[in-house]
Design an enzyme around this catalytic site. Structure first.
Site, PDB file in Angstrom:
ATOM      1  N   CYS A 242      36.852  43.346  45.839  1.00 57.87           N
ATOM      2  CA  CYS A 242      36.324  43.576  47.187  1.00 57.87           C
ATOM      3  C   CYS A 242      37.238  42.909  48.221  1.00 57.87           C
ATOM      4  O   CYS A 242      37.621  41.748  48.045  1.00 57.87           O
ATOM      5  CB  CYS A 242      34.913  42.997  47.298  1.00 57.87           C
ATOM      6  SG  CYS A 242      34.250  43.053  48.978  1.00 57.87           S
TER       7      CYS A 242
ATOM      8  N   HIS B   1      30.811  30.951  38.762  1.00 58.02           N
ATOM      9  CA  HIS B   1      30.777  32.359  39.170  1.00 58.02           C
ATOM     10  C   HIS B   1      32.196  32.938  39.146  1.00 58.02           C
ATOM     11  O   HIS B   1      33.145  32.285  39.575  1.00 58.02           O
ATOM     12  CB  HIS B   1      30.192  32.486  40.580  1.00 58.02           C
ATOM     13  CG  HIS B   1      29.834  33.883  40.958  1.00 58.02           C
ATOM     14  ND1 HIS B   1      30.774  34.814  41.363  1.00 58.02           N
ATOM     15  CD2 HIS B   1      28.631  34.520  40.986  1.00 58.02           C
ATOM     16  CE1 HIS B   1      30.166  35.957  41.617  1.00 58.02           C
ATOM     17  NE2 HIS B   1      28.871  35.813  41.393  1.00 58.02           N
TER      18      HIS B   1
ATOM     19  N   GLU C 155      33.719  35.125  40.918  1.00 59.37           N
ATOM     20  CA  GLU C 155      34.370  35.192  42.234  1.00 59.37           C
ATOM     21  C   GLU C 155      34.990  33.853  42.598  1.00 59.37           C
ATOM     22  O   GLU C 155      36.139  33.781  43.036  1.00 59.37           O
ATOM     23  CB  GLU C 155      33.364  35.602  43.317  1.00 59.37           C
ATOM     24  CG  GLU C 155      33.981  35.628  44.717  1.00 59.37           C
ATOM     25  CD  GLU C 155      32.953  35.721  45.829  1.00 59.37           C
ATOM     26  OE1 GLU C 155      33.154  35.069  46.867  1.00 59.37           O
ATOM     27  OE2 GLU C 155      31.938  36.437  45.668  1.00 59.37           O
TER      28      GLU C 155
ATOM     29  N   SER D 189      24.538  44.905  44.567  1.00 58.24           N
ATOM     30  CA  SER D 189      25.042  45.635  43.393  1.00 58.24           C
ATOM     31  C   SER D 189      24.011  46.614  42.838  1.00 58.24           C
ATOM     32  O   SER D 189      24.152  47.106  41.721  1.00 58.24           O
ATOM     33  CB  SER D 189      25.431  44.635  42.282  1.00 58.24           C
ATOM     34  OG  SER D 189      26.432  43.769  42.731  1.00 58.24           O
TER      35      SER D 189
END
Length: 277
Positions: A92, A120, A122, A259
């Protein structure tokens, strides 16, 4: 019982983009789950033969590798790009931004603070772009234990965190250190979905939050709804619904994580409408 959807919910720009990439690529493998939604991952596998790999070591012999929306560590990406695998990057753009900030600011001599969950994917990816490492914290209490080497600090956030908690982190640093560069990297869709969930939970007497149970932004939505409506429940599919949640309720609010595709939301709303209260 009336059912009311939040003003803003569901798929964000980054997830829509990644899903479209996966559907157009077909017969590919994603490095890690493309998004945090098991139902949608299963749909992509069954309809487009998009498989999920859990580590780049599994990519040997794979024709096409799609980088997950959350991104992957910098070294892993570099390794893949040097291999024979065709790499399609579905990270993203809102996640790419903190990666770039960490790399630039650490090059300029700033110590990096990342507000987010160290486990996480990310955050692991973002942290890997900080040349000398980063301090990953989830609260002021954790931040108090950090010993900085100097007075130059740059702060970014995991894209799906609460803005109120991010402000607590930045306020703490700004009152104690000489130079603090703050980069608000929380995604706009996260803002909108969280604000809408908050307003919905204030008027509903039961709230259903739809999304992956391992999804950070969905868990944040659930947490916000619980603040204003104690009967707020997180579900992944219609199988998770418990009819007892709705006994005596007059307004059921429904929201969904970034999501969560529309087809799952429609399926669950349909099931709720069938429940006798």
């Amino acid at each position: 019982m009336k059912i009311k959807l939040a003003e803003s919910y569901g798929f964000c720009f980054g997830v829509k983009r990644a899903i479209k990439i996966a559907e157009n690529t077909k017969n590919a493998s994603t490095i890690g789950p493309l998004i945090h939604n098991n139902e949608e991952i299963n749909r992509l596998r069954e309809n487009f033969n998009v498989k999920t790999l859990h580590h780049i070591s599994e990519a040997e012999g794979v024709g096409k590798a799609i980088i997950r929306t959350h991104g992957i560590p910098k070294k892993d990406l570099e390794t893949l790009l040097k291999s024979d695998v065709q790499v399609i990057n579905a990270t993203c753009p809102y996640v790419t931004k903190p990666q770039e900030i960490c790399e630039k600011m650490s090059t300029e001599g700033y110590e990096i603070v990342i507000f987010g969950d160290a486990d996480h994917p990310e955050v692991k990816g973002v942290e890997s772009y900080a040349i000398h490492g980063a301090h990953v914290v989830q609260s002021v209490e954790e931040l108090e234990k950090v010993r900085f080497k100097g007075n130059k600090i740059a702060v970014v956030s995991q894209t799906t965190r609460k803005i109120s908690e991010f402000l607590e982190i930045t306020n703490f640093l700004e009152t104690r250190y000489k130079e603090v560069r703050v980069f608000n990297t929380i995604c706009n869709a996260t803002f909108e979905n969280q604000d809408a969930a908050r307003e919905l939970a204030k008027e509903a007497d039961v709230v259903i939050v739809i999304g992956g149970k391992n999804s950070s932004n969905t868990k944040q939505l659930h947490s916000i709804c619980k603040e204003y409506c104690k009967d707020s429940f997180l579900v992944e599919s219609e199988k998770d619904l418990d009819p007892s949640w709705f006994v005596g309720k007059t307004l059921c609010g429904v929201t969904a994580g970034a999501s969560t595709p529309d087809w799952i939301i429609e399926k669950i709303v349909g099931k709720i409408s069938e429940i006798k209260v």
